[in-house]
Design a protein around this motif. Structure first.
Motif, mmCIF file in Angstrom:
data_model
loop_
_atom_site.group_PDB
_atom_site.id
_atom_site.type_symbol
_atom_site.label_atom_id
_atom_site.label_comp_id
_atom_site.label_asym_id
_atom_site.label_seq_id
_atom_site.Cartn_x
_atom_site.Cartn_y
_atom_site.Cartn_z
ATOM 1 N N ASP A 56 -5.355 17.472 9.353
ATOM 2 C CA ASP A 56 -5.012 16.098 9.718
ATOM 3 C C ASP A 56 -5.229 15.918 11.219
ATOM 4 O O ASP A 56 -5.799 16.785 11.878
ATOM 5 N N GLY A 57 -4.783 14.815 11.752
ATOM 6 C CA GLY A 57 -5.009 14.502 13.164
ATOM 7 C C GLY A 57 -4.344 15.466 14.123
ATOM 8 O O GLY A 57 -4.709 15.522 15.294
ATOM 9 N N PHE A 91 -8.313 13.129 0.229
ATOM 10 C CA PHE A 91 -8.293 12.383 1.479
ATOM 11 C C PHE A 91 -7.268 11.270 1.393
ATOM 12 O O PHE A 91 -7.106 10.648 0.344
ATOM 13 N N THR A 92 -6.585 11.012 2.489
ATOM 14 C CA THR A 92 -5.705 9.862 2.587
ATOM 15 C C THR A 92 -5.626 9.445 4.052
ATOM 16 O O THR A 92 -5.814 10.272 4.951
ATOM 17 N N GLN A 93 -5.364 8.180 4.272
ATOM 18 C CA GLN A 93 -5.217 7.684 5.642
ATOM 19 C C GLN A 93 -3.790 7.846 6.148
ATOM 20 O O GLN A 93 -3.542 7.701 7.330
ATOM 21 N N MET A 94 -2.862 8.141 5.261
ATOM 22 C CA MET A 94 -1.456 8.219 5.654
ATOM 23 C C MET A 94 -0.999 9.668 5.680
ATOM 24 O O MET A 94 -0.975 10.340 4.644
ATOM 25 N N THR A 95 -0.600 10.142 6.855
ATOM 26 C CA THR A 95 -0.163 11.534 6.961
ATOM 27 C C THR A 95 1.130 11.780 6.181
ATOM 28 O O THR A 95 1.361 12.893 5.708
ATOM 29 N N GLY A 117 1.114 4.132 -2.806
ATOM 30 C CA GLY A 117 0.864 5.523 -2.427
ATOM 31 C C GLY A 117 1.927 6.457 -2.960
ATOM 32 O O GLY A 117 1.627 7.452 -3.619
ATOM 33 N N ARG A 171 0.837 -1.208 0.000
ATOM 34 C CA ARG A 171 0.000 0.000 0.000
ATOM 35 C C ARG A 171 0.869 1.255 0.000
ATOM 36 O O ARG A 171 0.580 2.229 -0.708
ATOM 37 N N LYS A 172 1.929 1.231 0.802
ATOM 38 C CA LYS A 172 2.851 2.369 0.824
ATOM 39 C C LYS A 172 3.490 2.559 -0.547
ATOM 40 O O LYS A 172 3.609 3.683 -1.034
#
Length: 137
Positions: free
Chosen positions: A117-118, A92-96, A45, A41-42
């Protein structure tokens, strides 16, 4: 599709862990497979998510940032066209760490952006969302 760099990295990940994929990992096999999936996945990305992959002799905000990632090649074409047409875009992405790369890309292209982001405080988040949703923004 993936860039040449991504294809090589993807293949290297699969070949490195071939035994796990062939079921030779024993009891820890499920965890090992999940780790491989995350590495793939990385890779999909952006290859620069892996240490030592980016050529540090090149300018940090150079075209290599786009050329070495198939998704970014496509995104680059889309964003340029959407900007010409006056559209706004949410990504949108789940990875900062992908957000970090996207931020470099947006700076390189001179696109205005707002990152949430978070680590964004509630107040800043609300302000940025309101700013994005404002008329004529």
């Amino acid at each position: 599709g993936m860039s040449k760099m991504q294809k090589k990295l993807y293949k290297d990940i699969l070949m490195r862990d071939l035994g796990v994929l062939q079921g030779k990992a024993g009891a820890s096999g499920r965890t090992a497979v999940l780790n491989i999936v995350m590495q793939l996945r990385k890779c999909a990305g952006h290859p620069y998510l892996f240490p030592g992959v980016e050529d540090r002799t090149l300018p940090p905000l150079g075209e290599h940032l786009v050329e070495n990632c198939g998704k970014l090649v496509l995104l680059d074409k889309l964003l340029v066209r959407l900007k010409e047409l006056g559209h706004r875009v949410l990504l949108f992405t789940q990875m900062t760490r992908i957000l970090d790369i996207l931020e470099d890309y947006l700076v390189m292209r001179g696109f205005k952006y707002c990152r949430i982001d978070g680590n964004t405080s509630y107040e800043d988040r609300e302000e940025r969302i309101n700013s994005y949703n404002a008329p004529e923004s």
